[in-house]
Design an enzyme around this catalytic site. Structure first.
Site, short mmCIF file in Angstrom:
data_model
loop_
_atom_site.label_atom_id
_atom_site.label_comp_id
_atom_site.label_asym_id
_atom_site.label_seq_id
_atom_site.Cartn_x
_atom_site.Cartn_y
_atom_site.Cartn_z
N ARG A 108 -4.74 -13.30 -6.94
CA ARG A 108 -5.55 -12.80 -5.84
C ARG A 108 -7.01 -13.15 -5.97
NH1 ARG A 108 -2.50 -7.06 -4.91
NH2 ARG A 108 -0.49 -7.99 -4.91
N GLY A 168 -0.43 -3.10 1.46
CA GLY A 168 -1.20 -3.97 0.58
C GLY A 168 -0.61 -3.98 -0.82
N CYS A 169 -1.46 -4.15 -1.81
CA CYS A 169 -1.01 -4.20 -3.20
C CYS A 169 -0.21 -2.96 -3.56
CB CYS A 169 -2.22 -4.33 -4.12
SG CYS A 169 -1.83 -4.19 -5.86
N PHE A 170 0.99 -3.17 -4.11
CA PHE A 170 1.82 -2.01 -4.40
C PHE A 170 1.31 -1.19 -5.58
CE2 PHE A 170 5.14 -5.41 -5.93
CZ PHE A 170 4.30 -5.85 -6.95
N TRP A 171 0.40 -1.76 -6.39
CA TRP A 171 -0.15 -0.97 -7.50
C TRP A 171 -0.80 0.32 -6.99
CZ3 TRP A 171 -3.29 -5.33 -10.41
CH2 TRP A 171 -2.39 -6.20 -11.03
#
Length: 238
Positions: A4, A60-63
């Protein structure tokens, strides 16, 4: 995440740092136009039978999405993964290319006696993302970072569509909600190194810049819904 922040090499070049130097720059913060806020309760609450249930969210980012739901009271598990594409393409390198149909998603297991689906939706829209962004979330762009809900049954689909319509009718945001409702999609867990990422790496630059503020917003806006200790993958709450 590793693939990213495409702007960082450009910034490094502009500063004369080169690619190696650019990798040492801090992760860029999320470009969210809409700030977290405590949204209204759903006018059409979910009618759910007793027993453990699953809801799938993409923002968005799964984190960060996983990290938020792991601190929500009534959630018993939250697993990062992929939804919207096929089993064959459900792996990080393929999904990161943006052409698989998958979105980075989180499967949330919850007890409706403690928290209903519509209450999870309220938290999701309030603190986990900017739902007005299209095929993007913060510094991450592409359809794999779209905002989407993957209902597991007709009731979840009804409640999801009704709540989005309610937010738009109330003009809760400056722009319409872009979150898509995509019924019928299968969910595939992500690789092990993606699980519990916020809990295990709270000082990671990407987490500090983009995801830790979401958790702080949860604590500040929904203290009655927040647990101090995260529910880690496949581990029951203490």
């Amino acid at each position: 995440m590793a693939l990213r922040d495409t702007l960082r090499p450009l910034l490094g070049a502009a500063l004369g740092l080169g690619l190696a130097g650019a990798l040492l720059l801090p992760r860029l913060p999320a470009f969210a136009e809409e700030a977290p806020r405590r949204l209204p309760e759903a006018a059409a609450p979910a009618a759910e039978a007793p027993g453990s249930r699953v809801a799938v969210f993409a923002g968005g980012c799964f984190w960060g999405v996983q990290g938020v739901f792991q601190h929500v009271r009534g959630v018993t598990n939250a697993v990062s993964g992929y939804a919207g594409g096929t089993r064959e393409d459900a792996e990080y390198r393929s999904v990161s290319g943006g052409g698989t149909g998958h979105a980075e998603a989180v499967a949330v297991t919850y007890d409706p006696a403690a928290i209903r689906y519509d209450e999870l939706l309220r938290i999701f829209f309030s603190v986990a993302l900017d739902p007005t962004q299209v095929d993007r979330q913060g510094p991450d762009s592409g359809p794999q970072y779209r905002s989407a809900l993957f209902p597991q049954d007709a009731e979840q689909a009804r409640v999801a569509r009704a709540y989005i319509a309610q937010l738009d009718a109330a003009r809760a945001y400056m722009r319409p909600v872009a979150t898509r409702v995509e019924p019928g999609a299968a969910f595939y867990p992500a690789e092990g190194y993606h699980q519990d990422f916020m809990a295990l790496h709270p000082t990671h630059p990407y987490i500090a810049a983009n995801d830790a503020p979401k958790l702080e917003a949860l604590r500040g806006l929904f203290p009655e819904r927040t647990t101090a200790r995260p529910v880690l993958v496949n581990r029951p709450p203490a």
